[in-house]
Motif scaffolding. Structure first.
Motif, PDB file in Angstrom:
ATOM      1  N   ASP A   9      12.694  -7.346   6.045  1.00 57.43           N
ATOM      2  CA  ASP A   9      13.960  -6.932   5.448  1.00 57.43           C
ATOM      3  C   ASP A   9      14.929  -6.725   6.622  1.00 57.43           C
ATOM      4  O   ASP A   9      14.509  -6.713   7.791  1.00 57.43           O
ATOM      5  CB  ASP A   9      13.750  -5.639   4.661  1.00 57.43           C
ATOM      6  CG  ASP A   9      15.034  -5.068   4.102  1.00 57.43           C
ATOM      7  OD1 ASP A   9      15.858  -5.838   3.584  1.00 57.43           O
ATOM      8  OD2 ASP A   9      15.218  -3.842   4.183  1.00 57.43           O
ATOM      9  N   LYS A 141      16.177  -7.447  -5.302  1.00 57.72           N
ATOM     10  CA  LYS A 141      15.064  -6.497  -5.297  1.00 57.72           C
ATOM     11  C   LYS A 141      15.341  -5.395  -6.332  1.00 57.72           C
ATOM     12  O   LYS A 141      16.494  -5.024  -6.516  1.00 57.72           O
ATOM     13  CB  LYS A 141      14.910  -5.886  -3.898  1.00 57.72           C
ATOM     14  CG  LYS A 141      14.672  -6.931  -2.804  1.00 57.72           C
ATOM     15  CD  LYS A 141      14.761  -6.311  -1.416  1.00 57.72           C
ATOM     16  CE  LYS A 141      14.623  -7.370  -0.325  1.00 57.72           C
ATOM     17  NZ  LYS A 141      14.762  -6.800   1.036  1.00 57.72           N
ATOM     18  N   PRO A 144      10.828  -9.950  -7.047  1.00 56.60           N
ATOM     19  CA  PRO A 144      10.263 -10.551  -5.830  1.00 56.60           C
ATOM     20  C   PRO A 144      10.934 -11.838  -5.387  1.00 56.60           C
ATOM     21  O   PRO A 144      10.504 -12.450  -4.399  1.00 56.60           O
ATOM     22  CB  PRO A 144       8.815 -10.836  -6.251  1.00 56.60           C
ATOM     23  CG  PRO A 144       8.908 -11.109  -7.709  1.00 56.60           C
ATOM     24  CD  PRO A 144       9.973 -10.178  -8.229  1.00 56.60           C
ATOM     25  N   TYR A 147      11.643 -12.650  -1.595  1.00 61.39           N
ATOM     26  CA  TYR A 147      10.418 -12.802  -0.808  1.00 61.39           C
ATOM     27  C   TYR A 147       9.680 -14.086  -1.173  1.00 61.39           C
ATOM     28  O   TYR A 147       9.153 -14.780  -0.291  1.00 61.39           O
ATOM     29  CB  TYR A 147       9.518 -11.579  -0.996  1.00 61.39           C
ATOM     30  CG  TYR A 147       9.920 -10.443  -0.103  1.00 61.39           C
ATOM     31  CD1 TYR A 147       9.741 -10.521   1.268  1.00 61.39           C
ATOM     32  CD2 TYR A 147      10.516  -9.299  -0.627  1.00 61.39           C
ATOM     33  CE1 TYR A 147      10.135  -9.500   2.105  1.00 61.39           C
ATOM     34  CE2 TYR A 147      10.914  -8.267   0.207  1.00 61.39           C
ATOM     35  CZ  TYR A 147      10.727  -8.373   1.574  1.00 61.39           C
ATOM     36  OH  TYR A 147      11.128  -7.366   2.410  1.00 61.39           O
ATOM     37  N   PRO A 158       2.430 -16.409  -0.464  1.00 61.47           N
ATOM     38  CA  PRO A 158       2.781 -15.008  -0.242  1.00 61.47           C
ATOM     39  C   PRO A 158       1.573 -14.107  -0.004  1.00 61.47           C
ATOM     40  O   PRO A 158       1.670 -13.112   0.725  1.00 61.47           O
ATOM     41  CB  PRO A 158       3.501 -14.612  -1.540  1.00 61.47           C
ATOM     42  CG  PRO A 158       4.039 -15.901  -2.071  1.00 61.47           C
ATOM     43  CD  PRO A 158       3.048 -16.953  -1.685  1.00 61.47           C
ATOM     44  N   ALA A 163       5.071  -8.303   4.682  1.00 58.86           N
ATOM     45  CA  ALA A 163       6.479  -7.934   4.597  1.00 58.86           C
ATOM     46  C   ALA A 163       6.704  -6.597   5.293  1.00 58.86           C
ATOM     47  O   ALA A 163       5.833  -5.717   5.279  1.00 58.86           O
ATOM     48  CB  ALA A 163       6.911  -7.826   3.138  1.00 58.86           C
ATOM     49  N   GLU A 165       9.328  -3.450   5.195  1.00 62.24           N
ATOM     50  CA  GLU A 165      10.337  -2.897   4.303  1.00 62.24           C
ATOM     51  C   GLU A 165      10.552  -1.410   4.530  1.00 62.24           C
ATOM     52  O   GLU A 165       9.719  -0.733   5.149  1.00 62.24           O
ATOM     53  CB  GLU A 165       9.917  -3.108   2.835  1.00 62.24           C
ATOM     54  CG  GLU A 165      10.479  -4.352   2.190  1.00 62.24           C
ATOM     55  CD  GLU A 165      11.984  -4.298   1.953  1.00 62.24           C
ATOM     56  OE1 GLU A 165      12.585  -3.223   2.202  1.00 62.24           O
ATOM     57  OE2 GLU A 165      12.548  -5.309   1.520  1.00 62.24           O
ATOM     58  N   ALA A 174       8.377  -6.707  -2.422  1.00 68.36           N
ATOM     59  CA  ALA A 174       7.357  -7.353  -1.593  1.00 68.36           C
ATOM     60  C   ALA A 174       5.981  -7.263  -2.250  1.00 68.36           C
ATOM     61  O   ALA A 174       5.207  -8.224  -2.243  1.00 68.36           O
ATOM     62  CB  ALA A 174       7.337  -6.716  -0.209  1.00 68.36           C
ATOM     63  N   MET A 179       2.504  -9.822  -1.480  1.00 68.18           N
ATOM     64  CA  MET A 179       2.387  -9.740  -0.031  1.00 68.18           C
ATOM     65  C   MET A 179       1.775  -8.400   0.385  1.00 68.18           C
ATOM     66  O   MET A 179       1.874  -7.413  -0.354  1.00 68.18           O
ATOM     67  CB  MET A 179       3.776  -9.882   0.607  1.00 68.18           C
ATOM     68  CG  MET A 179       4.509 -11.145   0.191  1.00 68.18           C
ATOM     69  SD  MET A 179       6.246 -11.159   0.692  1.00 68.18           S
ATOM     70  CE  MET A 179       6.083 -11.456   2.450  1.00 68.18           C
ATOM     71  N   VAL A 181       2.241  -5.165   2.626  1.00 65.62           N
ATOM     72  CA  VAL A 181       3.517  -4.525   2.936  1.00 65.62           C
ATOM     73  C   VAL A 181       3.320  -3.411   3.968  1.00 65.62           C
ATOM     74  O   VAL A 181       2.446  -2.561   3.812  1.00 65.62           O
ATOM     75  CB  VAL A 181       4.161  -3.922   1.674  1.00 65.62           C
ATOM     76  CG1 VAL A 181       5.590  -3.472   1.984  1.00 65.62           C
ATOM     77  CG2 VAL A 181       4.161  -4.911   0.524  1.00 65.62           C
TER      78      VAL A 181
END
Length: 218
Positions: A9, A141, A144, A147, A158, A163, A165, A174, A179, A181
């Protein structure tokens, strides 16, 4: 299995701009004598340009069209960024550190104009293989879409990506993309507890965002 890519992000992770966004939007409301709804700041985090500009008109009560609200907001932000783009501590080093190991993507709620200005100002445009604005996908957001699009452009599943964030809506987006995170929560805009619980790892700062940490998540 090692991750195949990392997607960052931007606002609140690389740049300390959430406060600037809030100041600009509140300023537009104040100019029209409109009181700021207490829930508005957190509600708009992660929204696409189309979504937050509609929120400013429909919920906050700004005059004009959503398109006009978006133009006024973005113009004011570009002017602020020209002399005041605060980098979060360790951001450039973290990007360079992970870019030396994986292809990087960016999935940001900022409009394309601000993404390009920000990365160029920080001197890290070359570190990102792909960048995606939520202006360029169907939904912002916590959906998703951003992403998923970043992973598609990177050519990776993914489920094999990590990710980075900070916000509630970003963490939800995410996680919804499938993903792993890593959360880097901001104390001034802390994520909701249920959103933070979606993170596979939580770090206090970007200096803690190491290759070893990322390697251990997939």
């Amino acid at each position: 299995m090692s991750p195949r890519a990392v997607v960052f992000d931007m606002d609140g992770v690389l740049t300390d701009t959430e406060i600037i966004w809030d100041e600009v939007r509140r300023g537009l409301a104040a100019d029209e004598g409109i009181p700021w709804p207490p829930e508005a700041t957190l509600a708009m985090m992660g929204m696409s340009t189309q979504e937050w500009s509609s929120y400013l008109v429909g919920t906050v009560g700004l005059s004009g069209t959503p398109e006009e609200a978006a133009r006024r907001t973005i113009d004011a932000l570009v002017a602020r960024y020209a002399h005041d783009l605060p980098e979060l501590a360790g951001a450039v080093d973290a990007v360079r550190r992970l870019a030396a190991r994986w292809p990087l993507g960016l999935a940001s709620s900022s409009p394309r104009r601000l993404i390009d200005v920000s990365l160029e100002t920080l001197g890290i445009s070359d570190a990102f293989t792909v960048t995606v604005s939520t202006e360029e996908v169907g939904r912002g957001k916590p959906s998703p879409d951003g992403y998923l699009r970043a992973c598609e452009l990177l050519g990776v599943d993914p489920a094999t990506c990590v990710a980075i964030e900070d916000s509630s809506n970003g963490l939800r987006a995410a996680a919804a993309a499938g993903m792993a995170v890593i959360a880097v929560p901001r104390p001034d805009f802390p994520p909701a507890g249920d959103a933070l619980a979606l993170a596979d790892a939580v770090v206090a700062d970007l200096d803690s965002l190491t290759v070893d940490l990322v390697e251990g998540l997939r």
